[in-house]
Enzyme design. Structure first.
Site, PDB file in Angstrom:
ATOM      1  N   ASP A  58       0.835  -1.209   0.000  1.00 36.52           N
ATOM      2  CA  ASP A  58       0.000   0.000   0.000  1.00 36.52           C
ATOM      3  C   ASP A  58       0.862   1.247   0.000  1.00 36.52           C
ATOM      4  OD1 ASP A  58      -2.661   1.372   2.117  1.00 36.52           O
ATOM      5  OD2 ASP A  58      -2.372   1.403  -0.063  1.00 36.52           O
ATOM      6  N   LYS A 112       2.528   3.412  -5.695  1.00 31.28           N
ATOM      7  CA  LYS A 112       1.982   2.359  -6.579  1.00 31.28           C
ATOM      8  C   LYS A 112       2.999   1.865  -7.603  1.00 31.28           C
ATOM      9  CE  LYS A 112      -1.089   3.330  -3.881  1.00 31.28           C
ATOM     10  NZ  LYS A 112      -1.048   2.559  -2.618  1.00 31.28           N
ATOM     11  N   ASP A 154      -3.331  -3.009  -2.453  1.00 32.12           N
ATOM     12  CA  ASP A 154      -4.405  -2.022  -2.455  1.00 32.12           C
ATOM     13  C   ASP A 154      -4.318  -1.183  -3.734  1.00 32.12           C
ATOM     14  OD1 ASP A 154      -5.401   0.872  -0.483  1.00 32.12           O
ATOM     15  OD2 ASP A 154      -6.612  -0.600  -1.559  1.00 32.12           O
ATOM     16  N   ASN A 155      -5.431  -0.539  -4.090  1.00 35.39           N
ATOM     17  CA  ASN A 155      -5.461   0.475  -5.155  1.00 35.39           C
ATOM     18  C   ASN A 155      -5.192  -0.034  -6.561  1.00 35.39           C
ATOM     19  OD1 ASN A 155      -3.785   2.063  -2.613  1.00 35.39           O
ATOM     20  ND2 ASN A 155      -5.849   2.741  -3.220  1.00 35.39           N
ATOM     21  N   GLU A 212     -11.463   4.249  -0.484  1.00 35.43           N
ATOM     22  CA  GLU A 212     -11.762   4.517   0.931  1.00 35.43           C
ATOM     23  C   GLU A 212     -12.591   5.798   1.068  1.00 35.43           C
ATOM     24  OE1 GLU A 212      -8.751   3.856  -0.288  1.00 35.43           O
ATOM     25  OE2 GLU A 212      -7.224   5.240   0.383  1.00 35.43           O
TER      26      GLU A 212
HETATM   27  C1  LIG Z   1      10.512   5.638  -3.226  1.00 40.83           C
HETATM   28  C2  LIG Z   1      10.203   5.026  -1.882  1.00 40.83           C
HETATM   29  C3  LIG Z   1       9.480   3.712  -2.060  1.00 40.83           C
HETATM   30  N1  LIG Z   1       9.620   2.961  -0.874  1.00 40.83           N
HETATM   31  C4  LIG Z   1       8.913   3.245   0.255  1.00 40.83           C
HETATM   32  N2  LIG Z   1       9.382   2.734   1.394  1.00 40.83           N
HETATM   33  C5  LIG Z   1       8.711   2.968   2.541  1.00 40.83           C
HETATM   34  N3  LIG Z   1       7.588   3.709   2.638  1.00 40.83           N
HETATM   35  C6  LIG Z   1       7.108   4.221   1.507  1.00 40.83           C
HETATM   36  C7  LIG Z   1       7.731   4.019   0.266  1.00 40.83           C
HETATM   37  N4  LIG Z   1       6.988   4.637  -0.674  1.00 40.83           N
HETATM   38  C8  LIG Z   1       5.948   5.228  -0.041  1.00 40.83           C
HETATM   39  N5  LIG Z   1       6.021   4.982   1.268  1.00 40.83           N
HETATM   40  C9  LIG Z   1       5.077   5.389   2.294  1.00 40.83           C
HETATM   41  O1  LIG Z   1       3.885   4.666   2.048  1.00 40.83           O
HETATM   42  C10 LIG Z   1       2.749   5.533   2.114  1.00 40.83           C
HETATM   43  C11 LIG Z   1       2.350   5.839   0.707  1.00 40.83           C
HETATM   44  C12 LIG Z   1       1.156   5.478   0.255  1.00 40.83           C
HETATM   45  C13 LIG Z   1       0.793   5.776  -1.163  1.00 40.83           C
HETATM   46  N6  LIG Z   1      -0.638   5.598  -1.292  1.00 40.83           N
HETATM   47  C14 LIG Z   1      -1.295   6.280  -2.228  1.00 40.83           C
HETATM   48  O2  LIG Z   1      -0.723   7.012  -3.032  1.00 40.83           O
HETATM   49  C15 LIG Z   1      -2.771   6.144  -2.241  1.00 40.83           C
HETATM   50  C16 LIG Z   1      -3.517   7.102  -2.928  1.00 40.83           C
HETATM   51  C17 LIG Z   1      -4.904   7.052  -2.936  1.00 40.83           C
HETATM   52  C18 LIG Z   1      -5.668   8.091  -3.654  1.00 40.83           C
HETATM   53  C19 LIG Z   1      -6.908   7.807  -4.184  1.00 40.83           C
HETATM   54  C20 LIG Z   1      -7.661   8.800  -4.840  1.00 40.83           C
HETATM   55  C21 LIG Z   1      -7.145  10.066  -4.964  1.00 40.83           C
HETATM   56  F1  LIG Z   1      -7.852  11.024  -5.583  1.00 40.83           F
HETATM   57  C22 LIG Z   1      -5.891  10.351  -4.441  1.00 40.83           C
HETATM   58  C23 LIG Z   1      -5.152   9.373  -3.775  1.00 40.83           C
HETATM   59  C24 LIG Z   1      -5.582   6.027  -2.266  1.00 40.83           C
HETATM   60  C25 LIG Z   1      -4.826   5.041  -1.585  1.00 40.83           C
HETATM   61  O3  LIG Z   1      -5.440   4.017  -0.937  1.00 40.83           O
HETATM   62  C26 LIG Z   1      -3.434   5.093  -1.568  1.00 40.83           C
HETATM   63  O4  LIG Z   1      -2.752   4.098  -0.900  1.00 40.83           O
HETATM   64  C27 LIG Z   1       3.284   6.745   2.827  1.00 40.83           C
HETATM   65  C28 LIG Z   1       2.463   7.989   2.627  1.00 40.83           C
HETATM   66  C29 LIG Z   1       4.688   6.855   2.273  1.00 40.83           C
HETATM   67  O5  LIG Z   1       5.525   7.639   3.073  1.00 40.83           O
HETATM   68 MG   LIG Z   2      -4.068   2.488  -0.446  1.00 37.53          MG
END
Ligand SMILES: CCCNc1ncnc2c1ncn2[C@@H]1O[C@H](/C=C/CNC(=O)c2cc(-c3ccc(F)cc3)cc(O)c2O)[C@H](C)[C@H]1O
Ligand SMILES: [Mg+2]
Length: 214
Positions: A141, A144, A169-170, A199
């Site tokens: 999650d 993406k 997810d997603n 969600e």
């Molecule tokens: C490069 C590092 C990679 N490695 C990484 N290593 C560790 N941690 C990491 C890494 N990459 C990211 N993360 C962390 O995970 C989280 C990130 C989560 C991201 N989730 C979404 O983008 C999303 C968007 C929507 C959405 C739906 C509709 C809309 F209109 C807008 C948005 C809905 C949803 O259910 C979604 O989960 C957190 C914020 C972020 O710090």
């Molecule tokens: Mg999600």
């Protein structure tokens, strides 16, 4: 400095949830994010699919990529058997203490270890530094476009075994096309699609289960 949305979610949990009651923490976050400020927790509807797959997997060792505020970490950890453990990876230093606090209010601090850092840096250390053998369940999650490369890392570091369950997810929105391409039509995975909704919204979304076949 103004508080962040994530801090306001923690404030709401801290004030309204019953200490040690994971369900009340989930209900509080779902209520806040439906009525006050939307946030990207897996939420109550897709959460039921997550619950179903976690119960099916009954994991001893589980991994989550992308802790954020800890909502799905609470969701997963509340279903784990006494000997089981969840590792959750989060690279944003602002979210780690918030998630830790929310997990603690749920009374699940002994079931969850938040590993601060990039998944691509931590996955290679799971066996050596965190004494993981193989993973029984993985919830994806985070960003993406990282689902596919990090799944390949899990494979390459021997962290998946016959029957390891991945849940992403997603798959509908924002979508993870590279991940779908990797696991579908791949003899090493058995995939199942779970249509649902975003969600706290009416917009369609979906989750994908991919069972590793070895
Ligand atoms: C490069 C590092 C990679 N490695 C990484 N290593 C560790 N941690 C990491 C890494 N990459 C990211 N993360 C962390 O995970 C989280 C990130 C989560 C991201 N989730 C979404 O983008 C999303 C968007 C929507 C959405 C739906 C509709 C809309 F209109 C807008 C948005 C809905 C949803 O259910 C979604 O989960 C957190 C914020 C972020 O710090
Ligand atoms: Mg999600």
């Amino acid at each position: 400095m103004d508080q962040s949305k994530e801090q306001r979610i923690l404030n709401s949990v801290s004030y309204n949830a019953i200490k040690g009651d994971a369900e009340s923490v989930l209900d509080c976050i779902d209520k806040y994010c439906s009525q006050k400020e939307w946030a990207m927790n897996v939420g109550d509807e897709k959460g039921l699919i997550l619950d179903k797959i976690v119960k099916e997997a009954d994991p001893t060792v589980a991994l989550e990529l992308g802790t954020y505020c800890g909502y799905s970490a609470v969701r997963i950890a509340r279903l784990l058997k006494p000997s089981a453990h969840l590792f959750s990876i989060e690279f944003n230093a602002e979210f780690v203490p918030i998630a830790k606090e929310i997990i603690e209010i749920a009374g699940l601090e002994d079931k969850v270890t938040i590993l601060e850092g990039h998944a691509q840096d931590i996955i290679p250390q799971l066996k050596t530094k965190y004494n993981v053998d193989t993973l029984d369940f993985v919830f994806l999650d985070h960003w993406k476009d990282r689902y596919a490369p990090d799944t390949i890392l899990l494979e390459q570091y021997g962290l998946l075994r016959k029957g390891s369950i991945l849940l992403a997810d997603n798959i509908g929105f924002p979508g993870a096309p590279d991940f779908l391409k990797h696991v579908r039509n791949n003899e090493h995975y058995e995939c199942t699609h779970y249509p649902s909704h975003l969600e706290y919204m009416k917009a369609p979304d979906a989750m994908e289960k991919a069972v590793y076949l070895g």
